[in-house]
Motif scaffolding. Structure first.
Motif, PDB file in Angstrom:
ATOM      1  N   VAL A 107       0.847  -1.203   0.000  1.00 33.26           N
ATOM      2  CA  VAL A 107       0.000   0.000   0.000  1.00 33.26           C
ATOM      3  C   VAL A 107       0.877   1.246   0.000  1.00 33.26           C
ATOM      4  O   VAL A 107       0.633   2.194  -0.747  1.00 33.26           O
ATOM      5  CB  VAL A 107      -0.963  -0.001   1.213  1.00 33.26           C
ATOM      6  CG1 VAL A 107      -1.659   1.340   1.370  1.00 33.26           C
ATOM      7  CG2 VAL A 107      -1.984  -1.124   1.074  1.00 33.26           C
ATOM      8  N   SER A 108       1.929   1.227   0.787  1.00 38.96           N
ATOM      9  CA  SER A 108       2.850   2.359   0.837  1.00 38.96           C
ATOM     10  C   SER A 108       3.512   2.587  -0.522  1.00 38.96           C
ATOM     11  O   SER A 108       3.603   3.720  -0.999  1.00 38.96           O
ATOM     12  CB  SER A 108       3.913   2.117   1.910  1.00 38.96           C
ATOM     13  OG  SER A 108       4.869   3.143   1.909  1.00 38.96           O
ATOM     14  N   ALA A 109       3.968   1.511  -1.149  1.00 37.43           N
ATOM     15  CA  ALA A 109       4.635   1.631  -2.452  1.00 37.43           C
ATOM     16  C   ALA A 109       3.667   2.107  -3.530  1.00 37.43           C
ATOM     17  O   ALA A 109       4.050   2.868  -4.424  1.00 37.43           O
ATOM     18  CB  ALA A 109       5.250   0.291  -2.851  1.00 37.43           C
ATOM     19  N   ALA A 110       2.410   1.673  -3.439  1.00 31.29           N
ATOM     20  CA  ALA A 110       1.411   2.081  -4.432  1.00 31.29           C
ATOM     21  C   ALA A 110       1.050   3.553  -4.284  1.00 31.29           C
ATOM     22  O   ALA A 110       0.663   4.202  -5.255  1.00 31.29           O
ATOM     23  CB  ALA A 110       0.155   1.219  -4.310  1.00 31.29           C
ATOM     24  N   GLY A 111       1.187   4.074  -3.067  1.00 31.58           N
ATOM     25  CA  GLY A 111       0.919   5.489  -2.824  1.00 31.58           C
ATOM     26  C   GLY A 111      -0.486   5.875  -3.236  1.00 31.58           C
ATOM     27  O   GLY A 111      -1.455   5.214  -2.881  1.00 31.58           O
ATOM     28  N   ASP A 146      -1.884   5.480  -5.939  1.00 30.58           N
ATOM     29  CA  ASP A 146      -2.488   4.480  -6.814  1.00 30.58           C
ATOM     30  C   ASP A 146      -3.040   3.283  -6.045  1.00 30.58           C
ATOM     31  O   ASP A 146      -3.604   2.369  -6.634  1.00 30.58           O
ATOM     32  CB  ASP A 146      -1.465   3.963  -7.843  1.00 30.58           C
ATOM     33  CG  ASP A 146      -1.081   5.032  -8.854  1.00 30.58           C
ATOM     34  OD1 ASP A 146      -1.894   5.955  -9.079  1.00 30.58           O
ATOM     35  OD2 ASP A 146       0.021   4.941  -9.412  1.00 30.58           O
ATOM     36  N   ALA A 147      -2.883   3.273  -4.717  1.00 28.37           N
ATOM     37  CA  ALA A 147      -3.327   2.128  -3.918  1.00 28.37           C
ATOM     38  C   ALA A 147      -4.816   1.880  -4.075  1.00 28.37           C
ATOM     39  O   ALA A 147      -5.258   0.736  -4.089  1.00 28.37           O
ATOM     40  CB  ALA A 147      -2.971   2.331  -2.447  1.00 28.37           C
ATOM     41  N   SER A 148      -5.598   2.951  -4.228  1.00 24.92           N
ATOM     42  CA  SER A 148      -7.045   2.783  -4.340  1.00 24.92           C
ATOM     43  C   SER A 148      -7.431   2.097  -5.649  1.00 24.92           C
ATOM     44  O   SER A 148      -8.506   1.524  -5.750  1.00 24.92           O
ATOM     45  CB  SER A 148      -7.756   4.122  -4.209  1.00 24.92           C
ATOM     46  OG  SER A 148      -7.362   4.996  -5.236  1.00 24.92           O
ATOM     47  N   ARG A 154      -3.095  -5.320  -5.570  1.00 20.57           N
ATOM     48  CA  ARG A 154      -3.756  -6.418  -4.848  1.00 20.57           C
ATOM     49  C   ARG A 154      -3.452  -7.792  -5.439  1.00 20.57           C
ATOM     50  O   ARG A 154      -3.113  -8.723  -4.706  1.00 20.57           O
ATOM     51  CB  ARG A 154      -5.266  -6.217  -4.823  1.00 20.57           C
ATOM     52  CG  ARG A 154      -5.732  -5.345  -3.719  1.00 20.57           C
ATOM     53  CD  ARG A 154      -7.270  -5.428  -3.638  1.00 20.57           C
ATOM     54  NE  ARG A 154      -7.741  -4.728  -2.485  1.00 20.57           N
ATOM     55  CZ  ARG A 154      -8.118  -3.463  -2.497  1.00 20.57           C
ATOM     56  NH1 ARG A 154      -8.062  -2.761  -3.608  1.00 20.57           N
ATOM     57  NH2 ARG A 154      -8.537  -2.897  -1.394  1.00 20.57           N
ATOM     58  N   ASP A 155      -3.614  -7.935  -6.749  1.00 19.33           N
ATOM     59  CA  ASP A 155      -3.402  -9.244  -7.380  1.00 19.33           C
ATOM     60  C   ASP A 155      -1.969  -9.721  -7.194  1.00 19.33           C
ATOM     61  O   ASP A 155      -1.731 -10.876  -6.851  1.00 19.33           O
ATOM     62  CB  ASP A 155      -3.740  -9.204  -8.874  1.00 19.33           C
ATOM     63  CG  ASP A 155      -5.228  -9.066  -9.120  1.00 19.33           C
ATOM     64  OD1 ASP A 155      -6.018  -9.394  -8.205  1.00 19.33           O
ATOM     65  OD2 ASP A 155      -5.604  -8.633 -10.226  1.00 19.33           O
ATOM     66  N   GLU A 169      -9.912   4.347   0.841  1.00 15.10           N
ATOM     67  CA  GLU A 169      -9.696   3.450  -0.298  1.00 15.10           C
ATOM     68  C   GLU A 169      -8.256   2.934  -0.308  1.00 15.10           C
ATOM     69  O   GLU A 169      -7.509   3.168  -1.242  1.00 15.10           O
ATOM     70  CB  GLU A 169     -10.008   4.179  -1.609  1.00 15.10           C
ATOM     71  CG  GLU A 169     -11.450   4.576  -1.762  1.00 15.10           C
ATOM     72  CD  GLU A 169     -12.362   3.363  -1.859  1.00 15.10           C
ATOM     73  OE1 GLU A 169     -12.016   2.409  -2.579  1.00 15.10           O
ATOM     74  OE2 GLU A 169     -13.418   3.376  -1.193  1.00 15.10           O
ATOM     75  N   MET A 170      -7.893   2.243   0.762  1.00 12.31           N
ATOM     76  CA  MET A 170      -6.572   1.631   0.906  1.00 12.31           C
ATOM     77  C   MET A 170      -5.443   2.651   0.927  1.00 12.31           C
ATOM     78  O   MET A 170      -4.581   2.685   0.065  1.00 12.31           O
ATOM     79  CB  MET A 170      -6.323   0.588  -0.187  1.00 12.31           C
ATOM     80  CG  MET A 170      -7.119  -0.675   0.020  1.00 12.31           C
ATOM     81  SD  MET A 170      -6.928  -1.400   1.666  1.00 12.31           S
ATOM     82  CE  MET A 170      -5.229  -1.883   1.641  1.00 12.31           C
ATOM     83  N   GLN A 171      -5.464   3.469   1.950  1.00 14.35           N
ATOM     84  CA  GLN A 171      -4.372   4.388   2.223  1.00 14.35           C
ATOM     85  C   GLN A 171      -3.881   4.106   3.631  1.00 14.35           C
ATOM     86  O   GLN A 171      -4.661   3.701   4.496  1.00 14.35           O
ATOM     87  CB  GLN A 171      -4.850   5.835   2.152  1.00 14.35           C
ATOM     88  CG  GLN A 171      -5.335   6.253   0.794  1.00 14.35           C
ATOM     89  CD  GLN A 171      -5.958   7.634   0.857  1.00 14.35           C
ATOM     90  OE1 GLN A 171      -6.651   7.984   1.807  1.00 14.35           O
ATOM     91  NE2 GLN A 171      -5.700   8.424  -0.170  1.00 14.35           N
TER      92      GLN A 171
END
Length: 139
Positions: free
Chosen positions: A43-47, A49-51, A56-57, A83-85
């Protein structure tokens, strides 16, 4: 004549020892498991874009498990939100855990030359890439 252990045996034993060190280190944090550690880092790496959920996949595949129960546990403890932050608490927990893991693992290489560490990184990266390619061929 002494028989050398196979590369998979050496890597497997190393992976197990490193996982045990990680779990021992995480035990002093609010991160309750390896899976939570992986999800929080993803989640941290996605920043921002995590939402989008693109991570996830890949994370579920790497963990070989469903992500939803892990998300629920992290959300229940206030480490993720929306949303996943990462929440503020989640960010602080991850920073503290990374610091603890960094301190625990720094001693692993402190008396190994930089060139040996670099060689180990190259060899392990090469082996990982080859293994991933073989997995892709087999699927």
């Amino acid at each position: 004549m002494t028989t050398q252990p196979s590369i998979p045996a050496v890597i497997g034993a190393t992976e197990n020892a490193l996982r045990a060190l990680l779990l021992t280190t995480l035990a002093s944090t609010v991160i309750a498991s390896y899976a939570e550690w992986v999800v929080l880092n993803a989640v941290s790496a996605a920043g921002t874009d995590a939402s989008s959920g693109l991570w996830r996949d890949e994370t579920a595949r790497a963990l070989k498990t469903e992500i939803e129960p892990i998300e629920a546990a992290l959300r229940e403890r206030g480490l993720i939100m929306g949303e996943m932050q990462l929440s503020d608490d989640g960010f602080e927990a991850l920073v503290a855990a990374r610091r603890a893991v960094g301190a625990a693992t720094a001693s692993l290489v402190e008396d190994i030359s930089e060139s040996d560490v670099a060689a180990a990184r190259r060899v392990l990266s090469n082996l990982r890439e080859r293994a991933e390619a073989l997995v892709g061929v087999q699927q």
